[in-house]
Design a protein around this motif. Structure first.
Motif, PDB file in Angstrom:
ATOM      1  N   LEU A   1       0.806  -1.223   0.000  1.00 20.62           N
ATOM      2  CA  LEU A   1       0.000   0.000   0.000  1.00 20.62           C
ATOM      3  C   LEU A   1       0.839   1.273   0.000  1.00 20.62           C
ATOM      4  O   LEU A   1       0.331   2.353  -0.324  1.00 20.62           O
ATOM      5  N   ARG A   2       2.114   1.156   0.343  1.00 16.97           N
ATOM      6  CA  ARG A   2       2.955   2.349   0.454  1.00 16.97           C
ATOM      7  C   ARG A   2       2.964   3.182  -0.833  1.00 16.97           C
ATOM      8  O   ARG A   2       2.809   4.419  -0.794  1.00 16.97           O
ATOM      9  N   PRO A   3       3.135   2.548  -2.016  1.00 18.45           N
ATOM     10  CA  PRO A   3       3.106   3.348  -3.250  1.00 18.45           C
ATOM     11  C   PRO A   3       1.763   4.018  -3.505  1.00 18.45           C
ATOM     12  O   PRO A   3       1.705   5.088  -4.103  1.00 18.45           O
ATOM     13  N   LEU A   4       0.673   3.391  -3.051  1.00 21.71           N
ATOM     14  CA  LEU A   4      -0.640   4.002  -3.246  1.00 21.71           C
ATOM     15  C   LEU A   4      -0.764   5.283  -2.444  1.00 21.71           C
ATOM     16  O   LEU A   4      -1.217   6.316  -2.963  1.00 21.71           O
ATOM     17  N   TYR A   5      -0.354   5.250  -1.166  1.00 22.17           N
ATOM     18  CA  TYR A   5      -0.440   6.466  -0.357  1.00 22.17           C
ATOM     19  C   TYR A   5       0.438   7.570  -0.938  1.00 22.17           C
ATOM     20  O   TYR A   5       0.055   8.743  -0.949  1.00 22.17           O
ATOM     21  N   ALA A   6       1.615   7.194  -1.445  1.00 19.95           N
ATOM     22  CA  ALA A   6       2.490   8.185  -2.077  1.00 19.95           C
ATOM     23  C   ALA A   6       1.820   8.789  -3.307  1.00 19.95           C
ATOM     24  O   ALA A   6       1.875  10.006  -3.530  1.00 19.95           O
ATOM     25  N   LYS A   7       1.179   7.945  -4.104  1.00 16.59           N
ATOM     26  CA  LYS A   7       0.497   8.421  -5.311  1.00 16.59           C
ATOM     27  C   LYS A   7      -0.643   9.365  -4.967  1.00 16.59           C
ATOM     28  O   LYS A   7      -0.897  10.348  -5.689  1.00 16.59           O
ATOM     29  N   LEU A   8      -1.320   9.089  -3.860  1.00 16.87           N
ATOM     30  CA  LEU A   8      -2.442   9.927  -3.435  1.00 16.87           C
ATOM     31  C   LEU A   8      -1.995  11.164  -2.665  1.00 16.87           C
ATOM     32  O   LEU A   8      -2.818  11.987  -2.272  1.00 16.87           O
ATOM     33  N   GLY A   9      -0.688  11.270  -2.420  1.00 21.45           N
ATOM     34  CA  GLY A   9      -0.161  12.406  -1.672  1.00 21.45           C
ATOM     35  C   GLY A   9      -0.479  12.342  -0.195  1.00 21.45           C
ATOM     36  O   GLY A   9      -0.558  13.380   0.481  1.00 21.45           O
ATOM     37  N   GLN A  10      -0.661  11.115   0.319  1.00 19.03           N
ATOM     38  CA  GLN A  10      -0.996  10.919   1.720  1.00 19.03           C
ATOM     39  C   GLN A  10       0.173  10.295   2.473  1.00 19.03           C
ATOM     40  O   GLN A  10       1.039   9.657   1.876  1.00 19.03           O
ATOM     41  N   ALA A  11       0.184  10.502   3.801  1.00 22.50           N
ATOM     42  CA  ALA A  11       1.208   9.867   4.626  1.00 22.50           C
ATOM     43  C   ALA A  11       1.007   8.355   4.617  1.00 22.50           C
ATOM     44  O   ALA A  11      -0.115   7.859   4.495  1.00 22.50           O
ATOM     45  N   ASP A  12       2.104   7.627   4.723  1.00 23.73           N
ATOM     46  CA  ASP A  12       2.039   6.177   4.790  1.00 23.73           C
ATOM     47  C   ASP A  12       1.205   5.764   6.004  1.00 23.73           C
ATOM     48  O   ASP A  12       1.571   6.047   7.144  1.00 23.73           O
ATOM     49  N   ASP A  13       0.082   5.092   5.777  1.00 25.63           N
ATOM     50  CA  ASP A  13      -0.818   4.754   6.871  1.00 25.63           C
ATOM     51  C   ASP A  13      -0.199   3.751   7.837  1.00 25.63           C
ATOM     52  O   ASP A  13      -0.651   3.631   8.981  1.00 25.63           O
ATOM     53  N   ASP A  14       0.825   3.044   7.412  1.00 22.49           N
ATOM     54  CA  ASP A  14       1.459   2.082   8.319  1.00 22.49           C
ATOM     55  C   ASP A  14       2.116   2.793   9.502  1.00 22.49           C
ATOM     56  O   ASP A  14       2.273   2.193  10.568  1.00 22.49           O
TER      57      ASP A  14
END
Length: 257
Positions: free
Chosen positions: A179-192
């Motif tokens: 999921l890390r690349p998804l959060y980066a793509k969305l401009g969000q902090a890594d939820d982990d």
């Protein structure tokens, strides 16, 4: 394929590249009870397919998926791309409800799993029943991120099939990296980062939570008490596992398991 001593070892990956999704993997290739293996193409887990492009939907269909079990709460749905092909049906089986009294405070972390199983076994059974009753073809199970609600259903499926605890844990843990690349793509902090902070605050870890849950779980007994019939339990095992007919050729999975 490569050689290791006298045994041939076939290295395969469970990760699937479906354009628009980031946390997609097949549950096949894992050692199960009775010398069996989990069946390739039977059940796939993922984050929401709402983001799938036309090519992503085509890859889903080519993989054999014919039924989608959607675990999301009403109101979590996004506007899809409109490319879902005919012949792929959706069954909505929400695990959570927005008006649930005393909603669990640990949603979105592994701390959610066991309390939810204790409070709502009926909903767990309903999700697995949708898989058991799905018509021929692969089944995709998803929520939003494809991590905790999807992870709960996946955990119960794999435990029912007799997959080893460390393989179930490894499958669950993969979502953080995927999921890390998804959060980066969305401009969000890594939820982990949030998840790990909650676990640290509770004085535990993902491994401890999952292994503790599995250590006390008899999946067949849990699901039977929750309402699944003997026929439904048998259908789940038949859908999810297959005899290991490789003989001397051992299948090992990368990307979990």
């Amino acid at each position: 394929m490569f050689w290791a001593g006298k045994a041939r070892i076939r290295l395969v990956t469970r990760d699937l590249a479906w354009d628009g999704c980031h946390n997609v993997r097949d549950l096949g290739g894992l050692p199960a009870a009775g010398g069996r293996l989990t069946r390739w193409g039977a059940v796939v887990r993922s984050d929401t397919p709402d983001r799938l492009t036309e090519a992503g939907w085509a890859a889903l269909q080519a993989h054999g998926v014919r039924t989608i079990v959607d675990l999301r709460t009403p109101g979590e749905h996004q506007v899809g791309t409109g490319h879902r092909p005919p012949g792929v049906s959706v069954v909505s089986v929400p695990l959570d409800q927005p008006d649930d009294p005393g909603r669990l405070p640990y949603g979105g972390t592994p701390l959610y799993l066991q309390p939810f199983m204790e409070r709502r076994p009926d909903r767990c059974a309903r999700a697995l029943r949708a898989i058991a009753q799905a018509p021929p073809g692969g089944v995709l199970v998803h929520c939003v991120a494809g991590r905790d609600r999807t992870g709960l259903v996946t955990l119960l499926l794999l435990a029912l099939a007799g997959v080893a605890e460390h393989d179930i844990l490894a499958d669950y843990a993969l979502s953080a990296d995927r999921l890390r690349p998804l959060y980066a793509k969305l401009g969000q902090a890594d939820d982990d980062l949030r998840v790990q902070a909650r676990l640290t605050g509770a004085g535990t870890t993902t491994s401890e939570v999952i292994l503790s849950l599995l250590a006390g779980l008899d999946a067949e007994d849990y699901l039977r008490v929750a309402g699944l019939t003997t026929a439904e339990l048998a259908a789940l095992r038949e859908r999810l596992t297959v005899a290991n007919e490789d003989g001397g050729e051992q299948a090992r999975t990368s990307g979990g398991g």
